[in-house]
Design an enzyme around this catalytic site. Structure first.
Site, PDB file in Angstrom:
ATOM      1  N   GLU A  53       0.861  -1.177   0.000  1.00 12.67           N
ATOM      2  CA  GLU A  53       0.000   0.000   0.000  1.00 12.67           C
ATOM      3  C   GLU A  53       0.904   1.235   0.000  1.00 12.67           C
ATOM      4  O   GLU A  53       1.730   1.402   0.895  1.00 12.67           O
ATOM      5  CB  GLU A  53      -0.863   0.049   1.258  1.00 12.67           C
ATOM      6  CG  GLU A  53      -1.802  -1.115   1.434  1.00 12.67           C
ATOM      7  CD  GLU A  53      -2.502  -1.066   2.790  1.00 12.67           C
ATOM      8  OE1 GLU A  53      -2.322  -0.052   3.517  1.00 12.67           O
ATOM      9  OE2 GLU A  53      -3.200  -2.029   3.123  1.00 12.67           O
ATOM     10  N   ASP A  64      -4.144   7.724  11.139  1.00 14.60           N
ATOM     11  CA  ASP A  64      -2.764   7.278  11.345  1.00 14.60           C
ATOM     12  C   ASP A  64      -2.202   7.772  12.669  1.00 14.60           C
ATOM     13  O   ASP A  64      -2.473   8.894  13.096  1.00 14.60           O
ATOM     14  CB  ASP A  64      -1.879   7.774  10.200  1.00 14.60           C
ATOM     15  CG  ASP A  64      -2.391   7.315   8.850  1.00 14.60           C
ATOM     16  OD1 ASP A  64      -2.646   6.109   8.719  1.00 14.60           O
ATOM     17  OD2 ASP A  64      -2.534   8.144   7.947  1.00 14.60           O
TER      18      ASP A  64
END
Length: 271
Positions: A53, A64
């Site tokens: 990814e 994140d």
């Protein structure tokens, strides 16, 4: 270029045929530089990852943690652009022949142009997109263009997703389902591990798509634990941390290659 989603599907099916989970690695484009990121992703795939990814760095990466936020900040200060992300996809795919996805928040795609982004990602050899913040009910235009260009649309599910919501998401996703469930902090892994396993079980009840678990795996032991019940093990922060902790870029590349090898053994061990 429409074979790219098939490459992803065949890769995941091939891992299952070998009686193991797939290893899916995440690294942001442009980190530590565009060229350095390309070399790191090639090393991860050569080391044992099945899929990569490519993160599209964002100034407000709400999903994140601090490690990936640090890497995104380095990439953005270095001037990374969508053209660099697409170049990263192209060069890593061309060098390895492995499936390459882009993981991005929706706003950059929307601003770039949905049809343009889909067409250029497919032309670069990309297999699809993971879109963690795109609501399913608003995803029709993207899925139309993704389908036209042979791209997978991977949606994210979470332990908080109710069964009806899981069915709604998996009915329109493709490639695989990204099950986001944190593992990690000492003392909580047993409960969080069972939570992830329950999420995979509930998701599988709604779809035949592979279910890959991400967020928190950092070593071979944890990879083996998740591989017992998931079709794929997604690892991001651990790779980024190896790069951040390395004294120089070349060492970082070798460190992530080594980590990929350790994790690849872990997904084959299956706990």
């Amino acid at each position: 270029m429409s074979g790219n989603v098939r490459l992803l599907e065949e890769t995941l099916a091939g891992a299952r045929a070998e009686g193991r989970s797939a290893l899916v690695a995440y690294l942001p484009a442009g980190f530590p530089t565009v060229d350095g990121g390309i070399e790191a992703m090639k090393a991860v795939l050569e080391g044992g990852a099945d899929v990569v990814e490519v993160g599209l760095p964002h100034s407000d990466p709400v999903l994140d943690g601090p490690v990936i936020q640090t890497a995104d900040d380095i990439a953005l200060r270095g001037g990374v652009r969508i053209a660099d992300v697409l170049r990263t996809v192209r060069e890593v795919h061309r060098a390895t022949g492995k499936p390459i996805l882009v993981m991005t928040y929706w706003n950059p795609v929307d601003r770039y142009g949905v049809e343009r982004f889909a067409a250029e990602l497919a032309e670069a050899g990309g297999a699809g997109c993971i879109l963690p913040d795109l609501p399913v009910q608003e995803s029709g235009p993207w899925r139309e263009h993704a389908g036209k260009h042979g791209l997978a649309t991977v949606f994210v599910v979470a332990p908080s997703s109710r069964d009806a919501r899981l069915a709604e998401i998996t009915a329109v996703g493709s490639g695989f389902v990204y099950a986001a469930s944190l593992m990690g902090v000492t003392g909580t892994r047993e409960s969080v591990g069972s939570e992830a396993e329950d999420l995979v079980r509930r998701t599988r009840a709604t779809t035949d798509l592979p279910v890959c678990v991400g967020l928190g795996v950092s070593n071979a032991e944890q990879a083996a634990e998740v591989a017992r019940f998931a079709d794929g093990v997604i690892v991001g922060s651990a790779f980024v941390k190896r790069m951040l902790d390395a004294p120089d870029a070349a060492t970082g590349v070798e460190d992530v290659r080594a980590l990929a090898g350790e994790l690849a053994k872990g997904v084959r061990a299956r706990g």
